[in-house]
Design a protein around this motif. Structure first.
Motif, short mmCIF file in Angstrom:
data_model
loop_
_atom_site.label_atom_id
_atom_site.label_comp_id
_atom_site.label_asym_id
_atom_site.label_seq_id
_atom_site.Cartn_x
_atom_site.Cartn_y
_atom_site.Cartn_z
N LEU A 43 -54.45 46.33 67.68
CA LEU A 43 -55.39 45.45 67.00
C LEU A 43 -55.13 43.99 67.27
O LEU A 43 -55.79 43.13 66.73
N ILE A 44 -54.15 43.69 68.10
CA ILE A 44 -53.82 42.30 68.38
C ILE A 44 -54.57 41.83 69.60
O ILE A 44 -54.52 42.45 70.65
N GLY A 45 -55.29 40.74 69.49
CA GLY A 45 -56.06 40.22 70.61
C GLY A 45 -55.35 39.05 71.24
O GLY A 45 -54.60 38.34 70.59
N SER A 46 -55.62 38.83 72.52
CA SER A 46 -54.97 37.73 73.21
C SER A 46 -55.57 36.40 72.84
O SER A 46 -55.14 35.38 73.34
N ARG A 47 -56.56 36.36 71.97
CA ARG A 47 -56.99 35.06 71.46
C ARG A 47 -55.83 34.41 70.72
O ARG A 47 -55.75 33.20 70.61
N GLY A 48 -54.93 35.23 70.23
CA GLY A 48 -53.75 34.68 69.58
C GLY A 48 -52.84 33.97 70.55
O GLY A 48 -51.94 33.25 70.14
N PHE A 49 -53.05 34.22 71.87
CA PHE A 49 -52.23 33.52 72.86
C PHE A 49 -52.66 32.07 72.96
O PHE A 49 -51.93 31.22 73.42
N ALA A 50 -53.93 31.80 72.66
CA ALA A 50 -54.52 30.53 73.04
C ALA A 50 -54.13 29.43 72.08
O ALA A 50 -54.20 29.57 70.88
N GLY A 51 -53.70 28.31 72.64
CA GLY A 51 -53.37 27.18 71.81
C GLY A 51 -53.46 25.92 72.62
O GLY A 51 -53.96 25.91 73.72
N ASN A 52 -52.96 24.83 72.07
CA ASN A 52 -53.02 23.57 72.80
C ASN A 52 -52.10 23.60 74.00
O ASN A 52 -51.17 24.38 74.08
N PRO A 98 -58.29 39.67 65.85
CA PRO A 98 -58.44 41.05 66.33
C PRO A 98 -58.76 41.12 67.82
O PRO A 98 -59.40 40.24 68.37
N LEU A 99 -58.34 42.19 68.42
CA LEU A 99 -58.63 42.48 69.82
C LEU A 99 -60.12 42.74 69.99
O LEU A 99 -60.74 43.42 69.20
N THR A 100 -60.71 42.22 71.04
CA THR A 100 -62.12 42.49 71.32
C THR A 100 -62.25 43.80 72.10
O THR A 100 -61.81 43.89 73.24
N VAL A 101 -62.82 44.80 71.47
CA VAL A 101 -63.11 46.08 72.12
C VAL A 101 -64.62 46.26 72.12
O VAL A 101 -65.24 46.29 71.05
N VAL A 102 -65.23 46.33 73.29
CA VAL A 102 -66.68 46.46 73.34
C VAL A 102 -67.10 47.82 72.81
O VAL A 102 -66.38 48.81 72.94
N SER A 103 -68.26 47.88 72.20
CA SER A 103 -68.69 49.08 71.48
C SER A 103 -68.97 50.26 72.39
O SER A 103 -68.71 51.41 72.03
N GLN A 104 -69.50 49.99 73.58
CA GLN A 104 -69.75 51.04 74.56
C GLN A 104 -69.03 50.69 75.86
O GLN A 104 -68.87 49.53 76.20
N LYS A 105 -68.59 51.71 76.59
CA LYS A 105 -67.89 51.49 77.84
C LYS A 105 -68.69 50.54 78.72
O LYS A 105 -69.89 50.74 78.94
N ARG A 106 -68.04 49.48 79.19
CA ARG A 106 -68.74 48.44 79.95
C ARG A 106 -68.16 48.35 81.35
O ARG A 106 -66.97 48.08 81.54
N GLU A 111 -58.83 48.68 80.18
CA GLU A 111 -59.22 49.96 79.59
C GLU A 111 -59.14 49.96 78.07
O GLU A 111 -60.02 50.48 77.39
N LYS A 112 -58.10 49.33 77.52
CA LYS A 112 -57.96 49.36 76.06
C LYS A 112 -59.01 48.50 75.37
O LYS A 112 -59.20 48.60 74.17
N ARG A 113 -59.71 47.69 76.15
CA ARG A 113 -60.83 46.91 75.60
C ARG A 113 -62.17 47.57 75.92
O ARG A 113 -63.23 46.98 75.74
N ASN A 114 -62.09 48.82 76.41
CA ASN A 114 -63.27 49.63 76.74
C ASN A 114 -64.05 49.06 77.92
O ASN A 114 -65.27 49.18 78.00
N LEU A 115 -63.30 48.42 78.85
CA LEU A 115 -63.90 47.89 80.07
C LEU A 115 -63.52 48.78 81.26
O LEU A 115 -62.37 49.20 81.39
N ALA A 172 -58.12 40.24 78.53
CA ALA A 172 -57.31 41.13 79.36
C ALA A 172 -56.53 40.35 80.41
O ALA A 172 -55.35 40.64 80.67
N ILE A 173 -57.18 39.36 81.02
CA ILE A 173 -56.49 38.54 82.02
C ILE A 173 -55.39 37.71 81.35
O ILE A 173 -54.28 37.57 81.89
N LEU A 174 -55.67 37.17 80.16
CA LEU A 174 -54.65 36.41 79.46
C LEU A 174 -53.46 37.29 79.09
O LEU A 174 -52.30 36.86 79.20
N GLU A 175 -53.72 38.50 78.66
CA GLU A 175 -52.62 39.40 78.33
C GLU A 175 -51.79 39.71 79.57
O GLU A 175 -50.55 39.79 79.52
#
Length: 355
Positions: A23-32, A52-60, A86-90, A270-273
């Motif tokens: 449930l952890i998203g890499s938006r938490g990585f982002a800062g100044n 929260p981690l961004t998981v798309v609702s349908q496989k994209r 994959e864990k983001r349903n991409l 995903a790239i940030l992670e």
């Protein structure tokens, strides 16, 4: 938000204690933008709370272009190998693109691809032409170098006045970068030096023959040539103020951002992670990338990755500021039109998909 002397890796460990890792998203990585210390893998950073981690609702299904010959794109195969897409349903298909930057950006803008990884100093000029591509994150700093023969008297950029510098491409990001550096030193990069084009793998031969006195390039090739011919590294894009600047960026199709923002956010995350993994475990990242660089020894790849700033990947206002700085510098060497407003242009070519 407050600035904390904590590593990005440490932040992830802290977040994982509070919430399941899925449930952890890499938006938490982002800062100044960090003030980079010598340990590039663990810079002091300003942090917002993890989201929260961004998981798309349908496989994209998405197509992501990259240059497999450039070590600076190591985050792309790392994200695939570690399952970050994959864990983001991409369902991400990697396309190794060897054409011109104009062709690459056109492919993204017209939907032949959805996103791509490249160098800011190569992308900004064609983006000035209006391609519908937006930069969503910087990826890392470092990977461009200028080298000379050991003992030939060239030990700093000022020594290049009146000399001939070899490049593989007159529009390459490394040529642009070192032209900027020379201009800042009062050396006219057009009149005071001569840029001469050679195939990249023949640059060292041209140096030994005296046809050039220095040459520029990017990893992994330039590192391998530097080691093989015992060359002296005169400068890199991690010197001085550039230790705080990303050089490689992720660009996403503008229509994807407008029509499916969650997919654009998930891809960026995903790239940030993956970049976090490269920064914290360069050995694993080097092993993932090794099949794409058969001429480099594993220990060389690890050393290259450790020398880069893979923990530096700005988004939002920090990214916009870095793009504006590059735009101003490219104006100074007559690459970007002199009348271009750097702030407005940087705002136009970036998108904050993680806010």
């Amino acid at each position: 938000m407050s600035c904390l002397p904590v590593s990005r890796r440490g932040l992830l460990r802290t977040a994982a204690v509070a919430v399941p890792m899925g449930l952890i998203g890499s938006r938490g990585f982002a800062g100044n933008r960090p003030a980079m210390p010598s340990d590039l893998a663990a810079p002091p950073i300003c942090k917002a709370a993890a989201v929260p981690l961004t998981v798309v609702s349908q496989k994209r299904a998405l197509k992501l272009t990259w240059n497999a010959n450039a070590l600076c794109t190591v985050g792309v195969p790392t994200a695939l190998a570690k399952g970050y897409f994959e864990k983001r349903n991409l369902d991400v298909e990697l396309i190794n693109f060897g054409g011109s930057t104009d062709q690459l950006l056109e492919a993204i803008a017209t939907g032949k691809a959805d996103a791509g990884v490249g160098m800011a100093l190569r992308w900004l000029k064609p983006l000035e032409q209006g391609f519908d591509v937006r930069i969503t994150t910087g990826i890392h700093g470092g990977c461009m170098r200028l080298v000379a023969a050991s003992g030939n008297g060239i030990t700093k950029l000022q020594d290049l006045k009146g000399k001939t510098i070899g490049v593989a491409d007159l529009g390459s990001p490394d040529k642009n970068f070192f032209a900027i550096r020379l201009a800042k030193l009062g050396i006219d990069p057009v009149k005071d030096v001569d840029w001469r084009v050679f195939p990249a793998d023949l640059l060292a031969i041209a140096l030994t023959k005296g046809e050039i006195q220095a040459f520029t390039g990017s990893d992994p090739l330039i590192w391998v040539l530097k080691d093989r011919y015992d060359l002296f590294e005169v400068a890199s894009n991690l010197d001085g103020e550039y230790a705080h600047r990303s050089c490689c960026v992720l660009g996403v199709r503008g229509s994807l951002i407008r029509d499916d923002r969650p997919a654009a956010a998930a891809l960026t995350e995903a790239i940030l992670e993956a970049q976090e993994l490269v920064a914290s475990d360069p050995v694993e990242a080097a092993n993932i990338y090794a099949p794409y660089a058969p001429s480099a020894k594993p220990e060389q790849l690890v050393a290259m990755l450790r020398s880069h700033a893979h923990g530096h990947h700005p988004i939002g206002a920090d990214l916009r500021q870095e793009l504006a700085l590059y735009t101003d510098e490219l104006k100074g060497i007559s690459v970007i039109k002199p009348g271009t407003n750097s702030e407005k242009f940087s705002a136009k070519v970036y998108a904050d998909v993680l806010s």
